[in-house]
Design a protein around this motif. Structure first.
Motif, PDB file in Angstrom:
ATOM      1  N   VAL A 146      82.389  30.664  69.672  1.00 18.44           N
ATOM      2  CA  VAL A 146      82.024  29.309  70.105  1.00 18.44           C
ATOM      3  C   VAL A 146      80.989  29.383  71.228  1.00 18.44           C
ATOM      4  CG1 VAL A 146      82.894  27.208  71.247  1.00 18.44           C
ATOM      5  CG2 VAL A 146      84.186  28.226  69.361  1.00 18.44           C
ATOM      6  N   ILE A 147      81.189  30.296  72.159  1.00 12.92           N
ATOM      7  CA  ILE A 147      80.238  30.469  73.262  1.00 12.92           C
ATOM      8  C   ILE A 147      78.853  30.823  72.721  1.00 12.92           C
ATOM      9  CG2 ILE A 147      79.637  31.986  75.199  1.00 12.92           C
ATOM     10  CD1 ILE A 147      82.699  32.067  75.803  1.00 12.92           C
ATOM     11  N   VAL A 148      78.800  31.755  71.788  1.00 16.60           N
ATOM     12  CA  VAL A 148      77.512  32.147  71.196  1.00 16.60           C
ATOM     13  C   VAL A 148      76.878  30.955  70.469  1.00 16.60           C
ATOM     14  CG1 VAL A 148      76.441  33.608  69.430  1.00 16.60           C
ATOM     15  CG2 VAL A 148      78.084  34.584  71.043  1.00 16.60           C
ATOM     16  N   ALA A 149      77.679  30.178  69.747  1.00 19.39           N
ATOM     17  CA  ALA A 149      77.151  29.033  69.001  1.00 19.39           C
ATOM     18  C   ALA A 149      76.597  27.963  69.951  1.00 19.39           C
ATOM     19  CB  ALA A 149      78.225  28.446  68.096  1.00 19.39           C
ATOM     20  N   VAL A 150      77.320  27.664  71.018  1.00 18.21           N
ATOM     21  CA  VAL A 150      76.843  26.650  71.966  1.00 18.21           C
ATOM     22  C   VAL A 150      75.592  27.153  72.690  1.00 18.21           C
ATOM     23  CG1 VAL A 150      77.412  25.309  74.038  1.00 18.21           C
ATOM     24  CG2 VAL A 150      79.118  25.581  72.238  1.00 18.21           C
ATOM     25  N   ALA A 151      75.583  28.412  73.092  1.00 13.30           N
ATOM     26  CA  ALA A 151      74.396  28.974  73.746  1.00 13.30           C
ATOM     27  C   ALA A 151      73.196  28.941  72.801  1.00 13.30           C
ATOM     28  CB  ALA A 151      74.676  30.402  74.214  1.00 13.30           C
ATOM     29  N   THR A 152      73.432  29.251  71.533  1.00 15.77           N
ATOM     30  CA  THR A 152      72.362  29.190  70.530  1.00 15.77           C
ATOM     31  C   THR A 152      71.825  27.771  70.413  1.00 15.77           C
ATOM     32  OG1 THR A 152      73.284  31.049  69.309  1.00 15.77           O
ATOM     33  CG2 THR A 152      71.819  29.571  68.088  1.00 15.77           C
ATOM     34  N   ALA A 153      72.725  26.800  70.361  1.00 19.71           N
ATOM     35  CA  ALA A 153      72.297  25.400  70.276  1.00 19.71           C
ATOM     36  C   ALA A 153      71.467  25.014  71.496  1.00 19.71           C
ATOM     37  CB  ALA A 153      73.509  24.484  70.137  1.00 19.71           C
ATOM     38  N   LEU A 154      71.897  25.454  72.659  1.00 14.59           N
ATOM     39  CA  LEU A 154      71.128  25.146  73.876  1.00 14.59           C
ATOM     40  C   LEU A 154      69.714  25.719  73.803  1.00 14.59           C
ATOM     41  CD1 LEU A 154      73.827  25.562  76.625  1.00 14.59           C
ATOM     42  CD2 LEU A 154      72.324  23.589  76.351  1.00 14.59           C
ATOM     43  N   VAL A 155      69.602  26.948  73.361  1.00 13.45           N
ATOM     44  CA  VAL A 155      68.281  27.575  73.252  1.00 13.45           C
ATOM     45  C   VAL A 155      67.434  26.835  72.218  1.00 13.45           C
ATOM     46  CG1 VAL A 155      67.070  29.664  72.494  1.00 13.45           C
ATOM     47  CG2 VAL A 155      69.019  29.844  74.054  1.00 13.45           C
ATOM     48  N   LEU A 156      68.019  26.519  71.077  1.00 16.44           N
ATOM     49  CA  LEU A 156      67.253  25.849  70.021  1.00 16.44           C
ATOM     50  C   LEU A 156      66.851  24.431  70.408  1.00 16.44           C
ATOM     51  CD1 LEU A 156      69.176  27.109  66.874  1.00 16.44           C
ATOM     52  CD2 LEU A 156      66.900  27.800  67.662  1.00 16.44           C
ATOM     53  N   LEU A 157      67.685  23.746  71.163  1.00  9.15           N
ATOM     54  CA  LEU A 157      67.329  22.395  71.596  1.00  9.15           C
ATOM     55  C   LEU A 157      66.261  22.406  72.684  1.00  9.15           C
ATOM     56  CD1 LEU A 157      70.795  20.674  71.576  1.00  9.15           C
ATOM     57  CD2 LEU A 157      68.824  20.055  70.174  1.00  9.15           C
ATOM     58  N   ARG A 158      66.159  23.487  73.404  1.00 12.11           N
ATOM     59  CA  ARG A 158      65.166  23.578  74.467  1.00 12.11           C
ATOM     60  C   ARG A 158      63.778  23.894  73.915  1.00 12.11           C
ATOM     61  NH1 ARG A 158      65.984  20.549  78.243  1.00 12.11           N
ATOM     62  NH2 ARG A 158      64.356  21.628  79.351  1.00 12.11           N
ATOM     63  N   VAL A 159      63.676  24.115  72.627  1.00  9.36           N
ATOM     64  CA  VAL A 159      62.350  24.274  72.007  1.00  9.36           C
ATOM     65  C   VAL A 159      61.796  22.855  71.892  1.00  9.36           C
ATOM     66  CG1 VAL A 159      61.067  25.021  69.979  1.00  9.36           C
ATOM     67  CG2 VAL A 159      63.065  26.319  70.755  1.00  9.36           C
ATOM     68  N   THR A 160      61.235  22.414  72.971  1.00 14.23           N
ATOM     69  CA  THR A 160      60.770  21.032  73.051  1.00 14.23           C
ATOM     70  C   THR A 160      59.274  20.953  72.779  1.00 14.23           C
ATOM     71  OG1 THR A 160      60.476  21.286  75.429  1.00 14.23           O
ATOM     72  CG2 THR A 160      62.540  20.323  74.703  1.00 14.23           C
ATOM     73  N   PRO A 161      58.829  19.796  72.434  1.00 14.37           N
ATOM     74  CA  PRO A 161      57.404  19.617  72.196  1.00 14.37           C
ATOM     75  C   PRO A 161      56.579  19.911  73.444  1.00 14.37           C
ATOM     76  CG  PRO A 161      58.646  17.739  71.382  1.00 14.37           C
ATOM     77  CD  PRO A 161      59.600  18.583  72.182  1.00 14.37           C
ATOM     78  N   ARG A 162      55.396  20.429  73.245  1.00 13.76           N
ATOM     79  CA  ARG A 162      54.439  20.656  74.328  1.00 13.76           C
ATOM     80  C   ARG A 162      53.267  19.719  74.147  1.00 13.76           C
ATOM     81  NH1 ARG A 162      53.855  27.069  74.155  1.00 13.76           N
ATOM     82  NH2 ARG A 162      53.811  26.583  71.954  1.00 13.76           N
ATOM     83  N   LEU A 163      52.675  19.372  75.250  1.00 12.03           N
ATOM     84  CA  LEU A 163      51.529  18.444  75.211  1.00 12.03           C
ATOM     85  C   LEU A 163      50.320  19.069  74.551  1.00 12.03           C
ATOM     86  CD1 LEU A 163      51.798  17.044  78.823  1.00 12.03           C
ATOM     87  CD2 LEU A 163      52.481  15.907  76.723  1.00 12.03           C
ATOM     88  N   ARG A 164      49.529  18.213  73.926  1.00 12.85           N
ATOM     89  CA  ARG A 164      48.240  18.676  73.361  1.00 12.85           C
ATOM     90  C   ARG A 164      47.286  18.998  74.473  1.00 12.85           C
ATOM     91  NH1 ARG A 164      47.283  17.151  67.638  1.00 12.85           N
ATOM     92  NH2 ARG A 164      49.094  15.978  67.135  1.00 12.85           N
TER      93      ARG A 164
END
Length: 164
Positions: A146-164
Motif C-alpha cells: 500500500v505504501i508503494v502504491a500511494v507513493a507511486t500515485a503521488l509521483v505520478l500525480l506530480r507530473v504536472t503540466p509545464r508552461l509553454r
C-alpha cells in the motif's frame, strides 16, 4: 519535437494546480499514516504479539478518524482531475494521472483487505499470540505494498503540466 508533449497553456496549469495540491496533501497524510504503522506499530506487534491490542474501529484513538474522511476525498479528487482536465493536457500527463488512479485502486484494495480480514484478529481477545504474530506479518507485507502504491500515485500525480 521531443518533449513538446509535456507543455500546455498557462491557463491549464493554473486550473489544475489546486486539485493536484489538494490530492498531494491528502495522499501525503495517507502515506505517512501508513509509514507510521509500518515503522512503529507493526514491528511492536510482531515483537510482542498480544490479542486485543487494537482499539475498536470507532473508539477514541482509532485511525479510522484519520483515514476515513480523507482517503475517499483524495481518490475522488484524483478522479476529478483526470476527468475534468484529461482532455486539456498532453497524453503523457493524462497517462500519468491514469496510472496514479490505478495505483490508488491497488492501495484502496490492499487497505480494505487489511481492515476487513486482518484487523478483527488484532481486536479479538481470544486470538492466539501465534495468530496475531502471523497476521502482523501479513499486515506488514500488504501495508508495504500500500505504501508503494500511494507513493507511486503521488509521483505520478506530480507530473504536472509545464508552461509553454
Amino acid at each position: 519535437m521531443a518533449g513538446y508533449d509535456t507543455f500546455v497553456s498557462p491557463d491549464v496549469v493554473r486550473r489544475t494546480r489546486p486539485l493536484v495540491t489538494m490530492v498531494t496533501v491528502l495522499l501525503g497524510m495517507w502515506l505517512f499514516g501508513n509509514l507510521y504503522e509500518e515503522i512503529v506499530w507493526i514491528p511492536r506487534l510482531i515483537a510482542h504479539p498480544r490479542a486485543g491490542t487494537l482499539v475498536e474501529a470507532f473508539a477514541p484513538g482509532s485511525p479510522v478518524y484519520y483515514y476515513l474522511p480523507w482517503i475517499p476525498v483524495a481518490v475522488a479528487l484524483a478522479g476529478l482531475l483526470r476527468l475534468r482536465f484529461g482532455a486539456l493536457v498532453p497524453s503523457r500527463i493524462r497517462r500519468s494521472w491514469t496510472g496514479a488512479i490505478g495505483a490508488l485502486a491497488v492501495a484502496m484494495a490492499g487497505k480494505a483487505f487489511l481492515i476487513i480480514e486482518v484487523n478483527p484478529v488484532f481486536r479479538d481477545p481470544a486470538a492466539t499470540t501465534r495468530l496475531v504474530h502471523d497476521r502482523a506479518i501479513l499486515w506488514a507485507s500488504c501495508n508495504g505494498a500500500v505504501i508503494v502504491a500511494v507513493a507511486t500515485a503521488l509521483v505520478l500525480l506530480r507530473v504536472t503540466p509545464r508552461l509553454r
